[in-house]
Design an enzyme around this catalytic site. Structure first.
Site, PDB file in Angstrom:
ATOM      1  N   GLY A 175      -4.582  -2.756   9.389  1.00  0.00           N
ATOM      2  CA  GLY A 175      -4.279  -1.554  10.165  1.00  0.00           C
ATOM      3  C   GLY A 175      -4.036  -1.794  11.630  1.00  0.00           C
ATOM      4  O   GLY A 175      -3.940  -0.838  12.408  1.00  0.00           O
ATOM      5  N   LYS A 232      -7.944   0.798  -4.844  1.00  0.00           N
ATOM      6  CA  LYS A 232      -9.107   0.218  -4.163  1.00  0.00           C
ATOM      7  C   LYS A 232     -10.401   0.935  -4.528  1.00  0.00           C
ATOM      8  O   LYS A 232     -10.410   2.161  -4.668  1.00  0.00           O
ATOM      9  CB  LYS A 232      -8.932   0.369  -2.643  1.00  0.00           C
ATOM     10  CG  LYS A 232      -7.913  -0.535  -2.039  1.00  0.00           C
ATOM     11  CD  LYS A 232      -7.924  -0.342  -0.521  1.00  0.00           C
ATOM     12  CE  LYS A 232      -6.680  -0.854   0.136  1.00  0.00           C
ATOM     13  NZ  LYS A 232      -6.470  -2.284  -0.043  1.00  0.00           N
ATOM     14  N   ASP A 235       0.861  -1.185   0.000  1.00  0.00           N
ATOM     15  CA  ASP A 235       0.000   0.000   0.000  1.00  0.00           C
ATOM     16  C   ASP A 235       0.892   1.228   0.000  1.00  0.00           C
ATOM     17  O   ASP A 235       1.838   1.304   0.800  1.00  0.00           O
ATOM     18  CB  ASP A 235      -0.820   0.066   1.296  1.00  0.00           C
ATOM     19  CG  ASP A 235      -1.961  -0.927   1.343  1.00  0.00           C
ATOM     20  OD1 ASP A 235      -2.198  -1.614   0.345  1.00  0.00           O
ATOM     21  OD2 ASP A 235      -2.614  -1.003   2.407  1.00  0.00           O
ATOM     22  N   ARG A 270      -5.609 -20.136   7.800  1.00  0.00           N
ATOM     23  CA  ARG A 270      -5.810 -21.520   8.277  1.00  0.00           C
ATOM     24  C   ARG A 270      -7.206 -22.016   7.921  1.00  0.00           C
ATOM     25  O   ARG A 270      -7.393 -23.167   7.534  1.00  0.00           O
ATOM     26  CB  ARG A 270      -5.588 -21.599   9.797  1.00  0.00           C
ATOM     27  CG  ARG A 270      -4.124 -21.615  10.189  1.00  0.00           C
ATOM     28  CD  ARG A 270      -3.955 -22.240  11.568  1.00  0.00           C
ATOM     29  NE  ARG A 270      -2.585 -22.190  12.024  1.00  0.00           N
ATOM     30  CZ  ARG A 270      -1.646 -23.091  11.689  1.00  0.00           C
ATOM     31  NH1 ARG A 270      -1.947 -24.112  10.916  1.00  0.00           N
ATOM     32  NH2 ARG A 270      -0.422 -22.968  12.147  1.00  0.00           N
TER      33      ARG A 270
HETATM   34  O1  LIG Z   1      -6.341  -3.467   2.290  1.00  0.00           O
HETATM   35  C1  LIG Z   1      -5.435  -4.131   1.870  1.00  0.00           C
HETATM   36  C2  LIG Z   1      -5.671  -5.078   0.843  1.00  0.00           C
HETATM   37  O2  LIG Z   1      -6.900  -4.670   0.330  1.00  0.00           O
HETATM   38  C3  LIG Z   1      -4.120  -3.914   2.366  1.00  0.00           C
HETATM   39  O3  LIG Z   1      -3.170  -4.067   1.405  1.00  0.00           O
HETATM   40  C4  LIG Z   1      -3.812  -4.746   3.537  1.00  0.00           C
HETATM   41  O4  LIG Z   1      -4.934  -5.307   4.091  1.00  0.00           O
HETATM   42  C5  LIG Z   1      -3.038  -3.877   4.416  1.00  0.00           C
HETATM   43  O5  LIG Z   1      -3.241  -4.137   5.746  1.00  0.00           O
HETATM   44  P1  LIG Z   1      -2.168  -3.611   6.765  1.00  0.00           P
HETATM   45  O6  LIG Z   1      -2.250  -2.122   6.725  1.00  0.00           O
HETATM   46  O7  LIG Z   1      -2.605  -4.198   8.062  1.00  0.00           O
HETATM   47  O8  LIG Z   1      -0.853  -4.128   6.265  1.00  0.00           O
END
Ligand SMILES: O=C(CO)[C@H](O)[C@H](O)COP(=O)(O)O
Length: 291
Positions: free
Chosen positions: A152, A80, A23, A164
């Site tokens: 997050g 997204k 991200d 799992r």
């Molecule tokens: O939303 C996402 C996928 O759609 C993110 O890439 C992923 O979930 C990131 O999560 P985090 O910030 O906990 O690494």
């Protein structure tokens, strides 16, 4: 080969195998990701930890932000859209992003229906917590699945639970007599032809990445050990003390997840990981979005 066919979409997703998708919220972060060896970046307004903090409605990133990121890197750029937001998806397709994530990390636009992803030339990735959810998304046209985890939080426990769960159900289907498939498909809310395909292949028909809560190289390696085809990371990199080093280390950990000696080296000097959150203390569970 014609663009936008099922074979091309699914094959494109397979090219990300054993890789890390990061991200990013700026051109600068996108370059850090590319230099660290990310196989793709995901353009968004805020990483999930900041979306959580900000509250309110989280939407598709601004066009200027996505363009800035597309211009900054040569690796594929994903972005997204809100669950069910067919217009955001058309905008991203017209903009020319390489992949769309119909994501529970954004606020859903439709409380009943996901996008009919077969209707688009651009491929989609969707989140899932179990086999039924994964196969429903594939039935709608998702060319790639990622387990949801709890984005997050910097807490890997939900990502582990979901991976799992999917793997357990795949093993169950593999050993299931043919005559039980229809009833099982009904139970998990999945099309029987896809359940039969899982039985035949011994895996999902598309690649399955892990997401949500990866905060260290060891977390990334853990998800690979559990059978993930690759990893999505957001907050874990850009909320850590040293994003450049953490990004590189997570890429390395995914490649060498089965080599503990290498993992020692990779995990050295990555700097402080992001702060983690306990799941039972959260106000919002993003993973519950999607149906
Ligand atoms: O939303 C996402 C996928 O759609 C993110 O890439 C992923 O979930 C990131 O999560 P985090 O910030 O906990 O690494």
């Amino acid at each position: 080969m014609e663009k936008g066919t099922w074979v091309v979409k699914k094959g494109f997703a397979e090219m990300f195998k054993n890789g890390v998708i990061m991200d990013v919220t700026t051109a600068e972060q996108a370059k850090i990701a590319e230099e660290a060896g990310a196989v793709a970046v995901m353009a968004l307004e805020r990483v999930p930890a900041d979306i959580r903090k900000a509250g309110g409605v989280a939407r598709m990133a601004s066009i200027s932000k996505i363009k800035e990121i597309m211009e900054a890197v040569s690796i594929p750029v994903m972005a997204k859209v809100r669950i069910g937001h067919i217009a955001e998806a058309r905008v991203l397709e017209a903009l020319g992003v390489d992949f769309i994530d119909e994501s529970e990390v954004l606020t859903p636009a439709d409380d009943k229906y996901h996008i009919n992803k077969h209707d688009y030339k651009v491929p989609f990735v969707c989140g899932a917590r179990n086999l039924g959810e994964a196969l429903r998304r594939i039935a709608e046209g998702a060319a790639m699945i990622r387990t949801k985890g709890e984005a997050g939080t910097g807490n890997i426990v939900e990502a582990v639970k979901h991976m799992r769960q999917v793997m357990d159900e795949i093993r169950l289907v593999q050993n299931m007599p043919e005559e039980e498939l229809v009833t099982y498909a009904k139970q998990i809310g999945a099309p029987v032809d896809l359940v039969a395909e899982v039985k035949k292949l011994g895996r999902l028909p598309v690649v399955n990445f892990a997401a949500g809560g990866v905060a260290t190289p060891a977390d990334a390696a853990l998800m690979m050990m559990l059978g993930s085809d690759g990893v999505f990371v957001g907050s874990g990199i850009f909320k850590s003390k040293d994003p450049k080093r953490m990004a590189k280390a997570i890429v390395e950990a995914v490649l060498h997840y089965d080599d503990p000696e290498k993992l020692v080296k990779i995990s050295e000097d990555v700097g402080e990981a992001m702060e983690g959150l306990e799941i039972d203390k959260l106000d919002v569970h993003l993973q519950e979005r999607g149906w």
